[in-house]
Scaffold this motif. Structure first.
Motif, PDB file in Angstrom:
ATOM      1  N   LEU A 156      15.042  10.972  30.016  1.00  0.00           N
ATOM      2  CA  LEU A 156      15.031  11.317  28.593  1.00  0.00           C
ATOM      3  C   LEU A 156      14.001  10.468  27.841  1.00  0.00           C
ATOM      4  O   LEU A 156      13.150  10.989  27.116  1.00  0.00           O
ATOM      5  CB  LEU A 156      16.434  11.090  28.018  1.00  0.00           C
ATOM      6  N   ILE A 214      27.205  11.506  30.163  1.00  0.00           N
ATOM      7  CA  ILE A 214      26.784  11.658  28.773  1.00  0.00           C
ATOM      8  C   ILE A 214      25.268  11.847  28.692  1.00  0.00           C
ATOM      9  O   ILE A 214      24.767  12.754  28.029  1.00  0.00           O
ATOM     10  CB  ILE A 214      27.214  10.422  27.944  1.00  0.00           C
ATOM     11  N   TYR A 215      24.534  10.993  29.396  1.00  0.00           N
ATOM     12  CA  TYR A 215      23.076  11.100  29.317  1.00  0.00           C
ATOM     13  C   TYR A 215      22.555  12.331  30.037  1.00  0.00           C
ATOM     14  O   TYR A 215      21.523  12.885  29.654  1.00  0.00           O
ATOM     15  CB  TYR A 215      22.412   9.819  29.814  1.00  0.00           C
ATOM     16  N   PHE A 218      23.267  15.121  27.414  1.00  0.00           N
ATOM     17  CA  PHE A 218      22.433  14.969  26.228  1.00  0.00           C
ATOM     18  C   PHE A 218      20.957  15.177  26.567  1.00  0.00           C
ATOM     19  O   PHE A 218      20.222  15.829  25.833  1.00  0.00           O
ATOM     20  CB  PHE A 218      22.641  13.581  25.623  1.00  0.00           C
ATOM     21  N   SER A 222      18.509  18.050  24.954  1.00  0.00           N
ATOM     22  CA  SER A 222      17.439  17.698  24.018  1.00  0.00           C
ATOM     23  C   SER A 222      16.054  17.776  24.661  1.00  0.00           C
ATOM     24  O   SER A 222      15.056  17.664  23.974  1.00  0.00           O
ATOM     25  CB  SER A 222      17.672  16.294  23.450  1.00  0.00           C
TER      26      SER A 222
END
Lengths: 230, 232, 262
Positions: A156, A214-215, A218, A222
């Motif tokens: 990310l 979670i990452y 996410f 995104s």
């Protein structure tokens, strides 16, 4: 999500991961540069702690994970540098591969490299720091979960700074504070596995898995917005 | 008939510099268009805008029926952009490079072999790592990985630059083949002589603005047939 | 920015009657606060059953800076989070500037929190830094995350690109702070670190009043800073917009010259 679309995502993610891993196998940057760097950091820690075998054994889990995090910065930076080298990043945008698949593929490739690095460093810690492993199951699970967490968060942030002129210096500033919980959790789990402190290793494994989940979610959601810019 | 490219007062900023300062352009499907103009006029940015890689700062644009404001992802998968950079991975072989982009676009192994054949990359060269190729071979490999995608709109930025005679002929054959197959081709090149046989419509790009040119490379009759700024 | 020219006519300075009132209120509030903190509030002491005198002594006066700073830092970060969500939803410059401005103010108060906390900890806990304190460590990580956020904002880029990128960082960073907080909490409870020596007890009325007053003054200061910072950024955007318009006119002029020649 229709199953056909899910299958296409998995297929494309696999394609991207295979491409990245094949490049790393061929270029041997990981073997020739990142791995020696990581081992050197371990040796430096030994020098810094003044050949105190007892201190090394006690702090081995923490030193191990700090080393993994530092080396992961190189692996993440490299993963994006390969795409930017001769305009492949633009072609990835034009390829029609869903950003979610690109994210998944790149994260998977980085995670695989981190696991290989962990195995190597694990051997280094056992040999250099005189550590004994008591709980192999916990060790393996924590190693995999932490690699997944660092890889998802790293992909990310790697995409966030990719294409910026100062990405080499910016990535550590952004990523390291974010992966601090991984350091805490993985260190505790390894303390338990090495028998150096009575930590509840399996509870910490839950934190690591939660972080990666979670990452992962996410990042996948995104990634499209981040790639959209170009 | 739906336009292949339709731009209205299109402005694109590079940082704060208006690389495109309000371009009006219509290109009908199947057309071959030559972008002519000095360096820094905005030809590259115009091609990248049409590929959906640059955002519109103001104005409107549609490529292959998709709005450049809202549907850039739909545009991207249907166009091929050959830029100054090859998009190749140096550590992969030519066949692996072409194969990767082919699989990403859902093309088959047969498509890969055909593309390698068409660009004279079959055989020993196919198994050579891209990093060890000459500039001309790299360009051909780059084009091969675009051919496999069967794009509907070709955007070629200086496709002849740095190529030897044989590779130039290959590029010309490719453009002819694409046009014959009904694809739209927009190319920016200084090699006007080579392009003459394709009888393109000429668009001058000057300081971020586009003008349909009276100074046509092909015969006057063709220019008249293709019409002026607003298309037929 | 639908009509930058119109707004420019309205806004040609970062100060207005409202900000001047806020500014004077802040100054007056500070003067009163200094008087209250040093003259009115007694030092913090307590006598234990054994007859020992314990407490924070004069260090308690630092609380009047430390506590409001901490609250305002988190207010700033919270505003950045909300503005980033709003930006991703509505994609307007207003929310982007809001996120940027409040993040800057949040970092300023965050650093102030850490510094004053550290100075306070020296006489009270006998250490500059206490790793056993969850709030301290969480705040440190939070400040680091937002320093990274501001670093990204300083890199020149297309404004829409930068806004989107920054918004994602703010979202991830804020979500991350919850994970950091939880993990540090568990981490702390499994170490041999001595727990905070603060004993729960009733706070003196003078101290409580002054603390509330300090928070009120801090709020006014926060609003004053935010208004000025927001307007500065807004004017910067307008200057950029004008520069782009100018460059556009210039480039079109060049084009018509070049077109005539062709």
């Amino acid at each position: 999500m229709p199953p056909a679309m899910g299958a296409a995502l998995v297929r494309d993610a696999w394609l991207v991961a295979g491409k990245d891993l094949r490049i790393e196998m061929r270029s041997r940057v990981g073997l020739n540069q990142i791995a020696p760097f990581a081992v050197t950091v371990l040796v430096l820690f030994a020098f810094a702690l003044d050949t105190n075998q007892e201190a090394l054994r006690t702090y081995a889990p923490g030193l191990f994970w700090v080393t993994v995090l530092l080396a992961s910065l190189l692996a993440i930076g490299r993963s994006f540098a390969v795409d930017l080298a001769d305009g492949a990043a633009d072609r990835l945008l034009l390829s029609g591969i869903d950003p979610i698949a690109v994210f998944g593929g790149k994260a998977l490739a980085i995670a695989v490299q981190l696991v290989v690095l962990e195995v190597l460093l694990g051997a280094g810690v056992v040999l250099l720091f005189d550590v004994t492993v008591y709980r192999y199951g916990l060790l393996v699970c924590a190693g995999l979960a932490a690699a997944a967490g660092v890889a998802t968060a790293g992909t990310l942030y790697g995409a966030l700074v990719a294409g910026l002129g100062v990405r080499e210096t910016l990535l550590p500033v952004l990523l390291l504070p974010v992966v601090a919980p991984v350091l805490v959790g993985a260190t505790r789990a390894f303390q338990d596995a090495f028998g150096v402190a009575g930590a509840e290793g399996w509870a910490w494994l839950g934190l690591l898995a939660g972080f990666a989940a979670i990452y992962g979610v996410f990042g996948a959601l995104s990634y499209g917005a981040l790639l959209e810019e170009a | 008939m739906e336009s292949a490219v339709r731009l209205r007062a299109a402005v694109t900023l590079l940082g704060r510099f208006p690389a495109l300062a309000g371009v009006d352009l219509d290109i009908v499907p199947g057309e071959v268009v030559l972008l002519k103009g000095p360096n820094g006029a905005g030809k590259t940015t115009l091609l990248r805008l049409c590929a959906g890689l640059c955002p519109l700062a103001s104005g409107q644009g549609w490529v292959l029926g998709h709005d450049l404001g809202e549907e850039r992802r739909m545009v991207r998968r249907r166009v091929a952009l050959l830029g100054h950079r090859t998009g190749l991975y140096d550590d992969l072989t030519v066949a692996e490079n072409v194969g990767f982009w082919a699989r990403a676009a859902g093309a088959s192994h047969q498509d890969v072999d055909e593309a390698l054949e068409r660009l004279s990359l079959a055989g020993r060269l196919a198994d050579t790592r891209a990093g060890r190729l000459s500039a001309g071979q790299r360009r051909r490999a780059s084009i091969a990985s675009l051919v496999v995608r069967r794009p509907e709109l070709w955007l070629l930025d200086e496709p002849h630059a740095g190529l030897d005679q044989q590779s130039r002929d290959t590029v010309d054959a490719l453009v002819r083949g694409a046009a014959a197959a009904g694809a739209t081709v927009v190319l920016a090149t200084h090699e006007l002589e080579r392009i003459r046989v394709l009888e393109p419509r000429v668009v001058s790009v000057v300081s971020g603005m586009a003008h349909v040119d009276s100074d046509v490379v092909g015969s006057q009759g063709d220019a008249a047939r293709h019409g002026g700024r607003l298309g037929p | 920015m639908s009509s930058p020219a119109n707004r420019a006519a309205v806004l040609d300075s970062t100060s207005s009657r409202a900000t001047r009132v806020l500014g004077w209120l802040t100054l007056a509030g500070f003067a009163v606060l200094v008087a209250l903190a040093f003259a009115w509030v007694p030092e913090d002491t307590r006598i234990t059953e054994q007859g020992d005198v314990v407490g924070q002594f004069d260090a308690v006066r630092l609380m009047f800076v430390h506590v409001p700073s901490a609250i305002l830092a988190y207010t700033g970060f919270g505003l950045t989070f909300l503005a980033s969500v709003a930006y991703l939803r509505w994609r307007t410059d207003w929310w982007d500037i809001m996120a940027h401005s409040s993040a800057e103010i949040g970092v300023v108060f965050g650093v102030l929190t850490l510094v004053t906390g550290s100075i306070w900890g020296r006489p009270t806990w006998q250490t500059w830094w206490e790793w056993g304190d969850v709030r301290l460590v969480t705040t440190l990580v939070m400040v680091l995350v937002f320093i990274g956020y501001l670093a990204v904002r300083r890199i020149p880029a297309d404004s829409a690109v930068q806004a989107r990128r920054s918004a994602v960082i703010a979202l991830v960073g804020t979500a991350n702070i919850v994970i950091v907080n939880r993990s540090v909490d568990w981490w702390e409870n499994r170490t041999l670190h001595q727990q905070s020596t603060l004993i729960a007890r009733k706070i003196r009325d003078e101290t409580l009043f002054t603390l509330s007053f300090a928070l009120a003054v801090g709020m006014v200061l926060f609003a004053w800073l935010l208004l000025h910072r927001f307007r500065t950024a807004y004017l910067e955007r307008q200057v950029e917009e004008l520069e782009v318009q100018e460059a556009l006119v210039q480039r079109r002029a060049e084009a018509s010259l070049g077109g005539d020649r062709a």
